[in-house]
Design a protein around this motif. Structure first.
Motif, PDB file in Angstrom:
ATOM      1  N   SER A  42     -14.017 -33.582  -2.367  1.00  0.00           N
ATOM      2  CA  SER A  42     -13.264 -32.306  -2.199  1.00  0.00           C
ATOM      3  C   SER A  42     -12.364 -32.377  -1.063  1.00  0.00           C
ATOM      4  O   SER A  42     -11.783 -31.317  -0.659  1.00  0.00           O
ATOM      5  CB  SER A  42     -14.043 -31.175  -2.275  1.00  0.00           C
ATOM      6  OG  SER A  42     -14.748 -31.429  -1.088  1.00  0.00           O
ATOM      7  N   PHE A  43     -12.075 -33.598  -0.497  1.00  0.00           N
ATOM      8  CA  PHE A  43     -11.424 -33.947   0.900  1.00  0.00           C
ATOM      9  C   PHE A  43      -9.748 -33.988   0.352  1.00  0.00           C
ATOM     10  O   PHE A  43      -9.426 -35.564   0.535  1.00  0.00           O
ATOM     11  CB  PHE A  43     -11.903 -35.059   1.372  1.00  0.00           C
ATOM     12  CG  PHE A  43     -13.480 -34.738   1.569  1.00  0.00           C
ATOM     13  CD1 PHE A  43     -13.867 -33.868   2.478  1.00  0.00           C
ATOM     14  CD2 PHE A  43     -14.492 -35.311   1.052  1.00  0.00           C
ATOM     15  CE1 PHE A  43     -15.197 -33.630   2.691  1.00  0.00           C
ATOM     16  CE2 PHE A  43     -15.554 -35.266   0.929  1.00  0.00           C
ATOM     17  CZ  PHE A  43     -16.178 -34.343   1.938  1.00  0.00           C
ATOM     18  N   ALA A  44      -9.268 -33.289  -0.026  1.00  0.00           N
ATOM     19  CA  ALA A  44      -7.852 -33.326  -0.485  1.00  0.00           C
ATOM     20  C   ALA A  44      -6.788 -33.880   0.522  1.00  0.00           C
ATOM     21  O   ALA A  44      -5.821 -34.591   0.277  1.00  0.00           O
ATOM     22  CB  ALA A  44      -7.224 -31.851  -0.949  1.00  0.00           C
ATOM     23  N   THR A  45      -6.830 -33.433   1.886  1.00  0.00           N
ATOM     24  CA  THR A  45      -5.896 -33.603   2.835  1.00  0.00           C
ATOM     25  C   THR A  45      -6.043 -35.215   3.076  1.00  0.00           C
ATOM     26  O   THR A  45      -5.202 -36.016   3.458  1.00  0.00           O
ATOM     27  CB  THR A  45      -6.115 -32.890   3.992  1.00  0.00           C
ATOM     28  OG1 THR A  45      -5.931 -31.565   3.625  1.00  0.00           O
ATOM     29  CG2 THR A  45      -4.835 -33.283   4.799  1.00  0.00           C
ATOM     30  N   ILE A 202      -5.415 -38.735  10.620  1.00  0.00           N
ATOM     31  CA  ILE A 202      -6.088 -38.171  11.749  1.00  0.00           C
ATOM     32  C   ILE A 202      -6.636 -36.604  11.580  1.00  0.00           C
ATOM     33  O   ILE A 202      -7.628 -36.288  12.098  1.00  0.00           O
ATOM     34  CB  ILE A 202      -5.175 -38.294  13.160  1.00  0.00           C
ATOM     35  CG1 ILE A 202      -4.809 -39.739  13.252  1.00  0.00           C
ATOM     36  CG2 ILE A 202      -5.478 -37.368  14.163  1.00  0.00           C
ATOM     37  CD1 ILE A 202      -3.925 -39.876  14.487  1.00  0.00           C
ATOM     38  N   LEU A 203      -5.574 -36.064  11.022  1.00  0.00           N
ATOM     39  CA  LEU A 203      -5.860 -34.459  11.062  1.00  0.00           C
ATOM     40  C   LEU A 203      -6.724 -34.245   9.746  1.00  0.00           C
ATOM     41  O   LEU A 203      -7.377 -32.990   9.673  1.00  0.00           O
ATOM     42  CB  LEU A 203      -4.391 -33.855  11.112  1.00  0.00           C
ATOM     43  CG  LEU A 203      -3.703 -33.832  12.130  1.00  0.00           C
ATOM     44  CD1 LEU A 203      -2.500 -33.184  11.944  1.00  0.00           C
ATOM     45  CD2 LEU A 203      -4.660 -33.223  13.533  1.00  0.00           C
ATOM     46  N   GLY A 204      -6.754 -35.023   8.680  1.00  0.00           N
ATOM     47  CA  GLY A 204      -7.513 -34.556   7.428  1.00  0.00           C
ATOM     48  C   GLY A 204      -8.692 -34.361   7.537  1.00  0.00           C
ATOM     49  O   GLY A 204      -9.149 -33.128   6.911  1.00  0.00           O
ATOM     50  N   PRO A 205      -9.564 -35.298   8.086  1.00  0.00           N
ATOM     51  CA  PRO A 205     -11.139 -34.924   7.904  1.00  0.00           C
ATOM     52  C   PRO A 205     -11.432 -33.758   8.791  1.00  0.00           C
ATOM     53  O   PRO A 205     -12.254 -32.841   8.173  1.00  0.00           O
ATOM     54  CB  PRO A 205     -11.763 -36.084   8.908  1.00  0.00           C
ATOM     55  CG  PRO A 205     -10.495 -37.280   8.529  1.00  0.00           C
ATOM     56  CD  PRO A 205      -9.166 -36.460   8.563  1.00  0.00           C
ATOM     57  N   PHE A 206     -10.705 -33.180   9.547  1.00  0.00           N
ATOM     58  CA  PHE A 206     -11.006 -31.958  10.467  1.00  0.00           C
ATOM     59  C   PHE A 206     -10.551 -30.870   9.588  1.00  0.00           C
ATOM     60  O   PHE A 206     -11.197 -29.882   9.338  1.00  0.00           O
ATOM     61  CB  PHE A 206     -10.216 -32.222  11.855  1.00  0.00           C
ATOM     62  CG  PHE A 206     -10.674 -32.884  12.754  1.00  0.00           C
ATOM     63  CD1 PHE A 206     -11.937 -33.008  13.534  1.00  0.00           C
ATOM     64  CD2 PHE A 206      -9.830 -34.033  12.926  1.00  0.00           C
ATOM     65  CE1 PHE A 206     -12.318 -34.001  14.308  1.00  0.00           C
ATOM     66  CE2 PHE A 206     -10.155 -35.002  14.009  1.00  0.00           C
ATOM     67  CZ  PHE A 206     -11.361 -35.036  14.654  1.00  0.00           C
ATOM     68  N   LEU A 211     -11.652 -26.309   5.548  1.00  0.00           N
ATOM     69  CA  LEU A 211     -11.677 -25.677   4.232  1.00  0.00           C
ATOM     70  C   LEU A 211     -12.796 -25.724   3.207  1.00  0.00           C
ATOM     71  O   LEU A 211     -13.262 -24.937   2.472  1.00  0.00           O
ATOM     72  CB  LEU A 211     -10.388 -26.587   3.428  1.00  0.00           C
ATOM     73  CG  LEU A 211      -9.295 -26.430   3.930  1.00  0.00           C
ATOM     74  CD1 LEU A 211      -7.932 -27.370   3.387  1.00  0.00           C
ATOM     75  CD2 LEU A 211      -8.659 -24.936   4.051  1.00  0.00           C
ATOM     76  N   THR A 212     -13.660 -26.906   3.340  1.00  0.00           N
ATOM     77  CA  THR A 212     -14.624 -27.156   2.514  1.00  0.00           C
ATOM     78  C   THR A 212     -16.195 -27.085   3.320  1.00  0.00           C
ATOM     79  O   THR A 212     -17.349 -27.091   2.536  1.00  0.00           O
ATOM     80  CB  THR A 212     -14.528 -28.535   1.924  1.00  0.00           C
ATOM     81  OG1 THR A 212     -14.699 -29.525   2.815  1.00  0.00           O
ATOM     82  CG2 THR A 212     -13.146 -28.884   1.169  1.00  0.00           C
ATOM     83  N   ASN A 213     -16.351 -27.067   4.478  1.00  0.00           N
ATOM     84  CA  ASN A 213     -17.401 -27.290   5.171  1.00  0.00           C
ATOM     85  C   ASN A 213     -18.124 -28.242   4.980  1.00  0.00           C
ATOM     86  O   ASN A 213     -19.510 -28.350   4.897  1.00  0.00           O
ATOM     87  CB  ASN A 213     -18.342 -25.770   5.078  1.00  0.00           C
ATOM     88  CG  ASN A 213     -19.225 -25.493   6.117  1.00  0.00           C
ATOM     89  OD1 ASN A 213     -18.867 -25.917   7.385  1.00  0.00           O
ATOM     90  ND2 ASN A 213     -20.457 -25.013   5.871  1.00  0.00           N
ATOM     91  N   LYS A 214     -17.608 -29.676   4.646  1.00  0.00           N
ATOM     92  CA  LYS A 214     -18.295 -30.729   4.303  1.00  0.00           C
ATOM     93  C   LYS A 214     -17.522 -31.927   5.251  1.00  0.00           C
ATOM     94  O   LYS A 214     -16.017 -32.002   5.344  1.00  0.00           O
ATOM     95  CB  LYS A 214     -18.024 -31.136   2.695  1.00  0.00           C
ATOM     96  CG  LYS A 214     -18.833 -30.152   1.770  1.00  0.00           C
ATOM     97  CD  LYS A 214     -18.651 -30.411   0.501  1.00  0.00           C
ATOM     98  CE  LYS A 214     -19.215 -29.414  -0.489  1.00  0.00           C
ATOM     99  NZ  LYS A 214     -19.008 -29.767  -1.908  1.00  0.00           N
ATOM    100  N   ARG A 215     -18.233 -33.009   5.486  1.00  0.00           N
ATOM    101  CA  ARG A 215     -17.611 -34.105   6.256  1.00  0.00           C
ATOM    102  C   ARG A 215     -17.363 -35.123   5.299  1.00  0.00           C
ATOM    103  O   ARG A 215     -18.154 -35.556   4.425  1.00  0.00           O
ATOM    104  CB  ARG A 215     -18.565 -34.233   7.248  1.00  0.00           C
ATOM    105  CG  ARG A 215     -18.880 -33.466   8.735  1.00  0.00           C
ATOM    106  CD  ARG A 215     -20.054 -33.778   9.246  1.00  0.00           C
ATOM    107  NE  ARG A 215     -19.864 -35.094   9.724  1.00  0.00           N
ATOM    108  CZ  ARG A 215     -20.856 -35.781  10.380  1.00  0.00           C
ATOM    109  NH1 ARG A 215     -21.876 -35.075  11.143  1.00  0.00           N
ATOM    110  NH2 ARG A 215     -20.919 -36.831  10.724  1.00  0.00           N
ATOM    111  N   VAL A 216     -16.195 -35.571   5.450  1.00  0.00           N
ATOM    112  CA  VAL A 216     -15.611 -37.003   4.499  1.00  0.00           C
ATOM    113  C   VAL A 216     -16.589 -38.142   4.951  1.00  0.00           C
ATOM    114  O   VAL A 216     -16.930 -38.823   3.907  1.00  0.00           O
ATOM    115  CB  VAL A 216     -14.270 -36.978   4.736  1.00  0.00           C
ATOM    116  CG1 VAL A 216     -13.867 -37.690   6.119  1.00  0.00           C
ATOM    117  CG2 VAL A 216     -13.759 -38.022   3.803  1.00  0.00           C
TER     118      VAL A 216
END
Length: 336
Positions: A42-45, A202-206, A211-216
């Motif tokens: 669910s890590f769209a960014t 750089i910003l996507g994982p944060f 947004l999802t409360n999950k770590r990539v």
């Protein structure tokens, strides 16, 4: 006869560009849906950052092979484009999270009138009555078959407004930069993809964690999930390139209006592959109305006076300086 042959060739290339965009866009939506629904990625960014990183690799390889010529894009213009583009990506993701699906779809439809406003104000474009009416028909048709529940809240409204304006400005800017700096689609991607990839990775994982409360980095990267991620990145190269080609050949408004054909195709394929829940008569009628509007728009906007610029300016020295690049990159776009 020569003029007719040239017009037929242009029509064929235009149709090919649209087909390229439709196939890659629908393909990536279906792959991403499977990736997120089936495998829980669910890590769209962050995924979008990977898309642009893959696109960057493609442009580097093509430049090394000599298919992309050297070109120039001023740093301030690059910064503005990347700002609009990344705000668009973040804004759309946040809007989807904070708004109902119905309001999210309405916000996407608002991009067409906003894009029209930008062309009228900045490019002095004038639309005929038939062109305006055909756009209204498309908007009504897509709204009928996609908008269901509609609920509005303050933060969702702000996110939607940022998403609509930044996306419209980004798509307008694609056409603006290609025209003003004589850049082909490959050249423009070569300038913008690396900057977008760096910013989003750089910003996507944060942002995704927020947004999802999950770590990539904690995701279970099994073989199947990695395959779909690689497939998504591969198709994204074609999606990014075809978007630039289409907006460069046409305008942001035409890209938005005819682009809703992808919305209809995604709905149809969704009903075929993911079940017929939600399929009813008013959805079918909305699809038909939207397609009729798109055909009408294509006919109306191509007629004399259907969509024309009210004032013209002479080419600048900057455009003349890069004229050779435009010719070379334009031929490369045609070959694609």
């Amino acid at each position: 006869m020569a003029h007719s042959s040239k017009a037929d060739k242009k029509a064929g290339l235009d149709a090919g560009a649209w087909l390229f965009n439709v196939v890659t866009s629908v393909g990536i939506i279906m792959v991403n849906k499977a990736l997120m629904v089936t495998y829980g990625f669910s890590f769209a960014t962050t995924l979008t950052g990977l898309h642009f990183a893959t696109t960057t690799v493609m442009t580097v390889v093509l430049r090394w092979l000599g298919y992309i010529q050297a070109s120039h894009l001023p740093l301030p213009e690059l910064i503005k484009f990347v700002l609009f583009a990344n705000l668009s990506i973040v804004g759309m993701n946040v809007s989807l999270m904070w708004n109902s699906v119905g309001f999210y779809q309405i916000a996407k439809l608002c991009m067409i009138p906003v894009s029209c406003l930008l062309e009228v104000l900045l490019d002095k474009i004038r639309y005929s009555r038939d062109t305006k009416l055909s756009i209204v028909v498309v908007l009504i048709g897509v709204a009928v078959c996609t908008v269901t529940d509609v609920s509005v809240n303050t933060r969702g409204l702000i996110a939607a407004m940022i998403a609509v304006w930044s996306t419209s400005l980004q798509q307008y800017y694609v056409h603006f930069l290609q025209r003003n700096y004589s850049l082909g689609s490959f050249n423009l991607l070569g300038h913008t993809a690396p900057a977008q990839a760096a910013a989003l990775l750089i910003l996507g994982p944060f942002l995704d964690y927020w947004l999802t409360n999950k770590r990539v980095d904690a995701f279970d990267y099994n073989v199947s999930a990695v395959f779909f991620i690689i497939l998504s990145c591969t198709i994204a190269v074609g999606t990014n390139l075809s978007q630039f080609i289409c907006i460069g050949r046409f305008t942001a408004v035409s890209f938005q209006v005819l682009g809703h054909m992808k919305t209809i195709l995604v709905l149809v394929l969704g009903f075929i592959f993911f079940g017929k829940e939600g399929l009813n008569l008013h959805v079918v009628l909305g699809m038909i109305l939207a397609v009729v509007g798109m055909i009408w728009y294509g006919s109306a906007s191509s007629k004399p006076g259907g969509k024309e610029r009210r004032s013209y300016s002479m080419p600048t020295d900057k455009s003349q300086k890069h004229g050779v690049v435009l010719s070379d990159s334009g031929e490369l776009d045609d070959k694609v």
